[in-house]
Every structure is written in C-alpha cells, then in structure tokens.
Design an enzyme around this catalytic site. Structure first.
Site, mmCIF file in Angstrom:
data_model
loop_
_atom_site.group_PDB
_atom_site.id
_atom_site.type_symbol
_atom_site.label_atom_id
_atom_site.label_comp_id
_atom_site.label_asym_id
_atom_site.label_seq_id
_atom_site.Cartn_x
_atom_site.Cartn_y
_atom_site.Cartn_z
ATOM 1 N N SER A 34 0.686 -1.110 0.053
ATOM 2 C CA SER A 34 -0.032 -0.033 0.063
ATOM 3 C C SER A 34 0.866 1.338 -0.072
ATOM 4 O O SER A 34 0.364 2.426 -0.208
ATOM 5 C CB SER A 34 -0.817 -0.001 1.294
ATOM 6 O OG SER A 34 -0.179 -0.246 2.321
ATOM 7 N N LYS A 70 5.056 -11.542 2.748
ATOM 8 C CA LYS A 70 3.535 -11.757 2.476
ATOM 9 C C LYS A 70 3.229 -11.864 1.110
ATOM 10 O O LYS A 70 3.781 -11.161 0.364
ATOM 11 C CB LYS A 70 2.635 -10.638 2.984
ATOM 12 C CG LYS A 70 1.113 -10.671 2.912
ATOM 13 C CD LYS A 70 0.363 -9.967 4.020
ATOM 14 C CE LYS A 70 0.373 -8.581 3.466
ATOM 15 N NZ LYS A 70 -0.437 -8.252 2.199
ATOM 16 N N GLU A 80 0.132 -12.578 -1.616
ATOM 17 C CA GLU A 80 -1.312 -12.556 -1.939
ATOM 18 C C GLU A 80 -1.892 -13.864 -2.717
ATOM 19 O O GLU A 80 -1.119 -14.372 -3.501
ATOM 20 C CB GLU A 80 -1.852 -11.332 -2.560
ATOM 21 C CG GLU A 80 -1.644 -10.153 -2.006
ATOM 22 C CD GLU A 80 -2.022 -8.777 -2.576
ATOM 23 O OE1 GLU A 80 -2.889 -9.056 -3.790
ATOM 24 O OE2 GLU A 80 -2.115 -7.731 -2.130
ATOM 25 N N GLU A 104 -8.848 -9.929 4.158
ATOM 26 C CA GLU A 104 -9.259 -8.650 3.710
ATOM 27 C C GLU A 104 -10.533 -8.508 2.872
ATOM 28 O O GLU A 104 -10.862 -9.324 2.124
ATOM 29 C CB GLU A 104 -8.137 -7.831 2.865
ATOM 30 C CG GLU A 104 -8.446 -6.635 2.173
ATOM 31 C CD GLU A 104 -7.255 -5.703 2.021
ATOM 32 O OE1 GLU A 104 -6.176 -6.323 1.747
ATOM 33 O OE2 GLU A 104 -7.553 -4.513 1.348
HETATM 34 O O1 KIV Z 1 -0.337 -3.319 1.842
HETATM 35 C C1 KIV Z 1 -0.980 -3.424 2.651
HETATM 36 O O2 KIV Z 1 -1.054 -2.333 3.380
HETATM 37 C C2 KIV Z 1 -1.720 -4.559 3.259
HETATM 38 C C3 KIV Z 1 -2.786 -4.654 4.278
HETATM 39 C C4 KIV Z 1 -3.326 -6.177 4.372
HETATM 40 C C5 KIV Z 1 -2.947 -3.592 4.969
HETATM 41 O O3 KIV Z 1 -1.451 -5.502 2.576
#
Ligand code: KIV
Length: 312
Positions: free
Chosen positions: A71, A139, A141, A208
């Site tokens: 983000s 992380k 997705e 999310e």
């Molecule tokens: O990029 C991000 O901020 C996220 C969130 C889960 C808030 O992946």
C-alpha cells in the site's frame, strides 16, 4: 512502572516513562509468539509502516507486527494502485523500517510481479527481502493456487504470510475493490483457500474485505492466526494502514477504517504557522540564532573599522 532518563541526540536530558514493569523486559515478537497469542485468545495487533520514523513510533507503541505493505505504492509514492511498485522500491522502504523496529515482527509485502513468474523467482525475490532488508516474514497474496509456491518459499527457510479475500494486486481480475465471499460459492472458495494456506504452513493469514461471518468461520477452522482488515472483530488480530488511522490519505476512508488522529490537520497547521512566522520576521528569534563570542565580535569590529579607514 519504570522511570528513567536518556540523553537524546540534541543534547537535552529528557524523562522517559516505560509501560513495561521493572524486571520484565519486552519480548521480541516471533512467528511462534503469534501462534501462542491465538491459543491464548490474545488479540494480535498489526499496523503498516513505511519509513524509519513511523516504524519507531509503531514499534514503541507495542504493536506486534509491523507490515511494510505494498500500500506504500499509494500512501508514500502516489501511485494509483499497488500494481506498479517494484521489488527495489519495496526493499528501500523495508530497509528503513528495519532500522526503526526492535521488538515487533517485521513483515514485507512481495509486490505484484515478484512471485507471479514461478517458485524460483518467488524464492529469489523473497530471499532479497530477508538478506538485503532484514524482513522476518514475506507476505504473498492469493489462496489455493499459491499454496505450492508458498511451500517452496517456506522450504527455503523464509516464513510466509498469506493474504486472501479482497487482494488488491488482483484488482483488475476482481473488477474493482469489492467485498469478497458474499455468495455460497465464494464462501466455499475462501474456505478452501484458507485451509490450503494453513496446510502450506503460513505464519499468519490476512483476511481482507470479507463478511464478518466468513472471517469468523475461517478463524475457527485454521490453526494459523488470522489478521483481519475489513473482516470484522472475530479474527485473531487486526491490521490497518498507518496513513488511514491518521487521516493522511487524501481520499474518503473505507467503511472499516477508524481514524485515531488527524495528522493532516496537525501538519497543515504547523506548516502554515511556520510560513507565517517567516513572512512576519517572527522566525528565527535571537534566541534561536548562533552568536559570536564577545572577543571575536570585538576583533571583527576592529578589522572592519581598519578596512573602512583604508577606503577613506
Ligand atoms: O499493503 C497493505 O497495506 C496490506 C494490508 C493488509 C493492509 O497488505
């Protein structure tokens, strides 16, 4: 309560107050401590941070997980979505955050395109986040379809967090930022995604933009801790974006965002006050200026006087 004092860089002696009871040092958060928190029904806190200053503030506020989210493409770099941010840009921010985080678990987002070409590429890029930037978890997705790839990254000794539901990197496939898991078919798919990632061994699972009821079912089903954002209060923890909770985003907030402060107003007021002080000669004051010693000033006067005499 423990009260101490520390000499800061500027030279002033300041009192600091710690909330940690004396004799109980603050513990480093690890993947294992997140599991422990889930078992003990202790809520897990997670917030994004993208630079040294925000990372220090978040870490010093006892947040469990600091997420360098992609983000930052929007909040820090002004891109319209998360798709354009690169591995190098993410690494740059993760390194800065690393310098500010001492106790929280440091998680870095793998940006769009950094794991979509296959497992070898995913491992290579994930390893950069560990080696070059000091991330402790990456992380990724996507659900069931990413389970094998995530296994490969974990096999390379890199802990992975999953992220399902409204996955912003899939914005074009989803046709916009829409709540996911609203029909029976979608709920079934989300459950399959969650179970597949749980079996793959994710460190935790971000949920999310899904209905509260679905997030509660997933949380009860999986052993890994769930961290919700727009997924209701029944997850094992919550994550929000730093800029959202501080009104620093310049767009209307999503339904799930709660504003805890107005940094925007604070910054605007401070910047305007500074500008007015400069324009009206109120800043800097004499007390904010450096001065010559009396002796040097007198010597300078003598030199200038001599020069003036020579010119006459
Ligand atoms: O990029 C991000 O901020 C996220 C969130 C889960 C808030 O992946």
């Amino acid at each position: 309560m423990h009260t101490g004092s520390i000499r800061q860089g500027g030279g002033a002696l300041e009192d600091i107050v710690s909330l940690i009871p004396v004799g109980e040092p603050r513990r480093k958060i690890t993947v294992a401590s997140l599991r422990e928190k889930k078992l003990q029904h202790q809520p897990i806190t997670c917030l994004t941070a993208y630079d040294y200053a925000s990372a220090r503030l978040v870490d010093e506020a006892f947040i469990d997980i600091v997420l360098v989210g992609d983000s930052l493409a929007m909040t820090m770099l002004g891109y319209p979505d998360t798709l354009s941010v690169t591995v190098d840009e993410m690494l740059h921010h993760t390194k800065a955050v690393r310098r500010g985080v001492k106790h929280a678990l440091l998680v870095a987002d793998m940006p769009y395109g950094s794991y979509h070409l296959g497992a070898d590429d995913a491992v290579r890029n994930a390893a950069r986040f560990m080696k070059e930037a000091g991330a402790e978890v990456v992380k990724i997705e996507g659900g069931e379809k990413r389970a094998d790839l995530i296994r490969r990254v974990i096999d390379a000794e890199i802990p992975v967090a999953g992220h399902i539901g409204l996955t912003p990197q899939s914005v074009n496939v989803m046709g916009g930022y829409k709540v996911q898991g609203k029909s029976l078919e979608e709920i079934e798919r989300l459950m399959r995604d969650a179970v597949a990632l749980d079996r793959a061994g994710v460190a935790f699972l971000v949920l999310e933009g899904i209905p509260r009821e679905v997030a509660a079912m997933i949380t009860a089903e999986v052993a890994t801790p769930t961290i919700g954002i727009g997924a209701g209060p029944d997850c094992d923890g919550q994550v929000l974006v730093f800029h959202d909770i501080l009104n620093l985003t310049f767009v209307p907030p999503a339904k799930f965002v709660r504003r805890y402060g107005d940094a925007s107003a604070l910054v605007k007021d401070a910047v305007q006050a500074y500008r007015e002080d400069v324009i009206s000669h109120q800043y800097p004051a004499d007390s904010e200026s450096y001065h010559l010693s009396k002796e040097t000033q007198q010597a300078l006067e003598t030199v200038l006087e001599r020069k003036r005499g020579m010119r006459r």
